[in-house]
Design an enzyme around this catalytic site. Structure first.
Site, PDB file in Angstrom:
ATOM      1  N   TYR A  23       9.508 -13.827  22.960  1.00 25.34           N
ATOM      2  CA  TYR A  23      10.062 -15.190  22.909  1.00 25.34           C
ATOM      3  C   TYR A  23      11.087 -15.440  24.011  1.00 25.34           C
ATOM      4  O   TYR A  23      11.954 -16.283  23.876  1.00 25.34           O
ATOM      5  CB  TYR A  23      10.646 -15.491  21.527  1.00 25.34           C
ATOM      6  CG  TYR A  23       9.666 -15.178  20.434  1.00 25.34           C
ATOM      7  CD1 TYR A  23       8.519 -15.946  20.279  1.00 25.34           C
ATOM      8  CD2 TYR A  23       9.830 -14.071  19.600  1.00 25.34           C
ATOM      9  CE1 TYR A  23       7.578 -15.637  19.309  1.00 25.34           C
ATOM     10  CE2 TYR A  23       8.894 -13.750  18.630  1.00 25.34           C
ATOM     11  CZ  TYR A  23       7.772 -14.543  18.495  1.00 25.34           C
ATOM     12  OH  TYR A  23       6.841 -14.234  17.542  1.00 25.34           O
ATOM     13  N   TYR A  39      18.859 -19.814  17.618  1.00 26.50           N
ATOM     14  CA  TYR A  39      18.993 -18.982  16.430  1.00 26.50           C
ATOM     15  C   TYR A  39      20.299 -18.203  16.353  1.00 26.50           C
ATOM     16  O   TYR A  39      20.465 -17.389  15.452  1.00 26.50           O
ATOM     17  CB  TYR A  39      17.854 -17.951  16.372  1.00 26.50           C
ATOM     18  CG  TYR A  39      16.468 -18.496  16.469  1.00 26.50           C
ATOM     19  CD1 TYR A  39      16.062 -19.557  15.670  1.00 26.50           C
ATOM     20  CD2 TYR A  39      15.545 -17.947  17.345  1.00 26.50           C
ATOM     21  CE1 TYR A  39      14.760 -20.060  15.756  1.00 26.50           C
ATOM     22  CE2 TYR A  39      14.248 -18.424  17.434  1.00 26.50           C
ATOM     23  CZ  TYR A  39      13.869 -19.490  16.631  1.00 26.50           C
ATOM     24  OH  TYR A  39      12.594 -19.970  16.713  1.00 26.50           O
ATOM     25  N   ARG A  58      16.742 -18.254  22.684  1.00 31.15           N
ATOM     26  CA  ARG A  58      16.985 -17.793  21.319  1.00 31.15           C
ATOM     27  C   ARG A  58      18.462 -17.814  20.909  1.00 31.15           C
ATOM     28  O   ARG A  58      18.775 -18.165  19.767  1.00 31.15           O
ATOM     29  CB  ARG A  58      16.389 -16.393  21.103  1.00 31.15           C
ATOM     30  CG  ARG A  58      14.864 -16.361  21.187  1.00 31.15           C
ATOM     31  CD  ARG A  58      14.299 -14.998  20.827  1.00 31.15           C
ATOM     32  NE  ARG A  58      14.493 -14.706  19.422  1.00 31.15           N
ATOM     33  CZ  ARG A  58      15.353 -13.824  18.940  1.00 31.15           C
ATOM     34  NH1 ARG A  58      16.141 -13.141  19.774  1.00 31.15           N
ATOM     35  NH2 ARG A  58      15.465 -13.629  17.644  1.00 31.15           N
ATOM     36  N   CYS A  75      23.547 -26.978  32.477  1.00 25.36           N
ATOM     37  CA  CYS A  75      24.597 -27.977  32.258  1.00 25.36           C
ATOM     38  C   CYS A  75      24.669 -28.312  30.768  1.00 25.36           C
ATOM     39  O   CYS A  75      24.398 -29.424  30.333  1.00 25.36           O
ATOM     40  CB  CYS A  75      24.309 -29.221  33.081  1.00 25.36           C
ATOM     41  SG  CYS A  75      25.676 -30.381  33.132  1.00 25.36           S
ATOM     42  N   GLU A  76      24.997 -27.295  29.982  1.00 24.36           N
ATOM     43  CA  GLU A  76      25.106 -27.405  28.523  1.00 24.36           C
ATOM     44  C   GLU A  76      26.184 -26.445  28.067  1.00 24.36           C
ATOM     45  O   GLU A  76      26.131 -25.250  28.395  1.00 24.36           O
ATOM     46  CB  GLU A  76      23.789 -27.021  27.828  1.00 24.36           C
ATOM     47  CG  GLU A  76      22.656 -27.992  28.011  1.00 24.36           C
ATOM     48  CD  GLU A  76      22.826 -29.258  27.198  1.00 24.36           C
ATOM     49  OE1 GLU A  76      23.587 -29.225  26.204  1.00 24.36           O
ATOM     50  OE2 GLU A  76      22.203 -30.270  27.553  1.00 24.36           O
ATOM     51  N   GLY A  80       3.869  -8.939  16.823  1.00 27.07           N
ATOM     52  CA  GLY A  80       4.095  -9.569  18.121  1.00 27.07           C
ATOM     53  C   GLY A  80       5.371  -9.033  18.709  1.00 27.07           C
ATOM     54  O   GLY A  80       5.375  -8.205  19.616  1.00 27.07           O
ATOM     55  N   ARG A  81       6.507  -9.467  18.130  1.00 28.60           N
ATOM     56  CA  ARG A  81       7.820  -8.996  18.562  1.00 28.60           C
ATOM     57  C   ARG A  81       7.908  -7.476  18.556  1.00 28.60           C
ATOM     58  O   ARG A  81       8.464  -6.872  19.469  1.00 28.60           O
ATOM     59  CB  ARG A  81       8.877  -9.584  17.626  1.00 28.60           C
ATOM     60  CG  ARG A  81      10.311  -9.244  17.976  1.00 28.60           C
ATOM     61  CD  ARG A  81      11.239  -9.471  16.780  1.00 28.60           C
ATOM     62  NE  ARG A  81      10.952 -10.654  16.032  1.00 28.60           N
ATOM     63  CZ  ARG A  81      11.564 -11.823  16.168  1.00 28.60           C
ATOM     64  NH1 ARG A  81      12.518 -11.948  17.069  1.00 28.60           N
ATOM     65  NH2 ARG A  81      11.242 -12.848  15.412  1.00 28.60           N
TER      66      ARG A  81
END
Length: 446
Positions: free
Chosen positions: A397, A341, A337, A368-369, A299-300
């Protein structure tokens, strides 16, 4: 040091006219102006090269195979049509991914349906569509599938997903092949033996073989060869006890890509060659048995380094002696990601590719994080709100995990190849954000 000496580009990406980043024969800056930012760009030529590399390795060895694109990496009608053009099969893990594949008119017989908690509705959908096989993950699913097949009087082809107890050299969050996993039947505890007995005894299952997946972003072949050794040792037990030998061995995916210069993946065909060689060695003990078909699920490694995200640079904040923040008009809504991760990426100023580095900055998203940070400590030339940032290797992803946190619209997706461009996913609008909302109609709730 000249900027061009440290740029790590992929596929058709190059530094072209006007000191801009070009991909697929197209100027990424002009594409950003035309389609807006953030913008996902896909290098179609690189995807084709990756797909053909996997297939060529099997064909050179004369082994029966299927290369199934793991569509969870990026699912859209256009990408699935592209995989069909390249003759690949397809791995789906939900009713939504299956629906997308069918909308793309992908041949159902080349679709493999995965998932550790498939619903009744999803399994009914898969049976009605006539998917090529269902990868059975647990005893609950065995019983559920028996019931559904009995209702429609239909036999279905299946693979049993096994956890061989092999841990890949990868990030803890994305390991799936070890014994303690939510996926599959464990070899060591006897679960796999019991599952095989049950499916062989049922008139509704054609047991093609087995599936395993040992992890993600894997840079070496040892994990795969160890898994093959363990699986084939168990096949010897199955042959003696149940007179069963798999016709299909699906070794999953997890082949790594180079996000940054610290990553050292192999070429796609190197993984495949190692797998085939090890299976050939193990087959020596099974006299008279035919080589099973080998299936894989990249996939990736098909779409990851073919994707680039282009952002517009916005505000900056410099804290003397501490940090220089440069904000972009995206972030964890289009690439979660780094937040999930601690994933790392290379990035460049798309309209100043050869300019010398002049500052060390950290790239902040607009959510806002405080955790919405894309890249820490990146060397860039001097930048302003007239510049564009390109982040490499966002093809896997990125869009598939994109979200509407803070009611931010998901970006557009554009394919580029040989100087041609095509919009394949439209940018969401504000109207799209509220399309499924239902206003209150009763004063009881006011």
């Amino acid at each position: 040091m000249e900027r061009g000496l440290i740029v790590n580009l992929h596929g058709t990406a190059k530094i072209g006219e006007n000191n801009h980043l070009w991909i697929g024969g197209a100027d990424t800056v002009e594409l950003a102006k035309k389609y807006g930012t953030p913008l996902y760009l896909y290098d179609v030529s690189l995807i084709r090269t990756r797909a053909r590399g996997f297939k060529k390795a099997f064909e050179e060895k004369g082994v029966g195979y299927q290369v199934a694109y793991a569509s969870k990496a990026f699912s859209s009608i256009a990408i699935i049509q592209l995989m069909d053009q390249e003759g690949l099969s397809l791995d789906v893990v939900s009713g939504g991914e299956l629906y997308t594949a069918l909308q793309a008119e992908f041949p159902a017989e080349r679709i493999h349906f995965h998932g550790n908690n498939k619903s009744v509705e999803e399994l009914e959908f898969a049976l009605k569509a006539g998917v090529g096989c269902i990868v059975v993950d647990n005893f609950y699913e065995i019983n559920l599938l028996k019931t559904l097949c009995r209702q429609v009087n239909k036999k279905v082809k299946i693979l049993l997903r096994l956890t061989p107890g092999i841990e890949a050299h990868t990030h803890d969050y994305i390991i799936t092949g070890q014994e303690d996993s939510k996926f599959g039947f464990d070899l060591g505890s006897g679960q796999a033996d019991k599952a095989l007995q049950e499916v062989l005894e049922s008139e509704f299952f054609e047991v093609l073989g087995i599936h395993c997946h040992i992890g993600s972003q894997i840079f070496e072949t040892e994990g795969f060869t160890l898994a093959i050794d363990k699986l084939f040792s168990h096949f010897a037990i199955w042959e003696d006890s149940y007179q069963y030998f798999p016709r299909v061995v699906n070794l999953g995916g997890g082949f790594g890509i180079q996000y940054t210069s610290d990553d050292t993946p192999l070429e796609p065909e190197q993984y495949v060659m190692a797998m085939i060689d090890e299976v050939n060695r193990k087959m020596a003990q099974f006299e008279g048995k035919s080589m099973p078909e080998l299936w894989i699920e990249p996939g990736r490694s098909l779409v990851g380094d073919a994707g680039t995200t282009i952002y517009s640079i916005g505000s900056q904040k410099e804290i003397e002696g501490v940090r220089h923040y440069v904000s972009v008009d995206g972030g964890m809504t289009d690439n979660i990601r780094p937040a999930l991760y601690q994933a790392k990426y290379d990035a460049y100023t798309a309209n100043k590719m050869n300019d010398k580095p002049a500052q060390t900055v950290s790239i902040a998203g607009k959510c806002c994080e405080s955790g919405d940070m894309l890249i820490w400590d990146l060397e860039l030339p001097e930048v302003t709100d007239q510049d564009y940032l390109s982040v490499s290797c966002t093809g896997a992803y990125g869009y598939s995990m994109a979200n509407n946190y803070n009611r931010i619209q998901r970006p557009a997706v554009v394919f580029v190849e040989n100087g041609e461009e095509q919009l394949v996913v439209k940018r969401e609008t504000y109207e799209d954000l509220v399309r499924q909302d239902v206003p209150l109609k009763s004063k009881v709730f006011v």
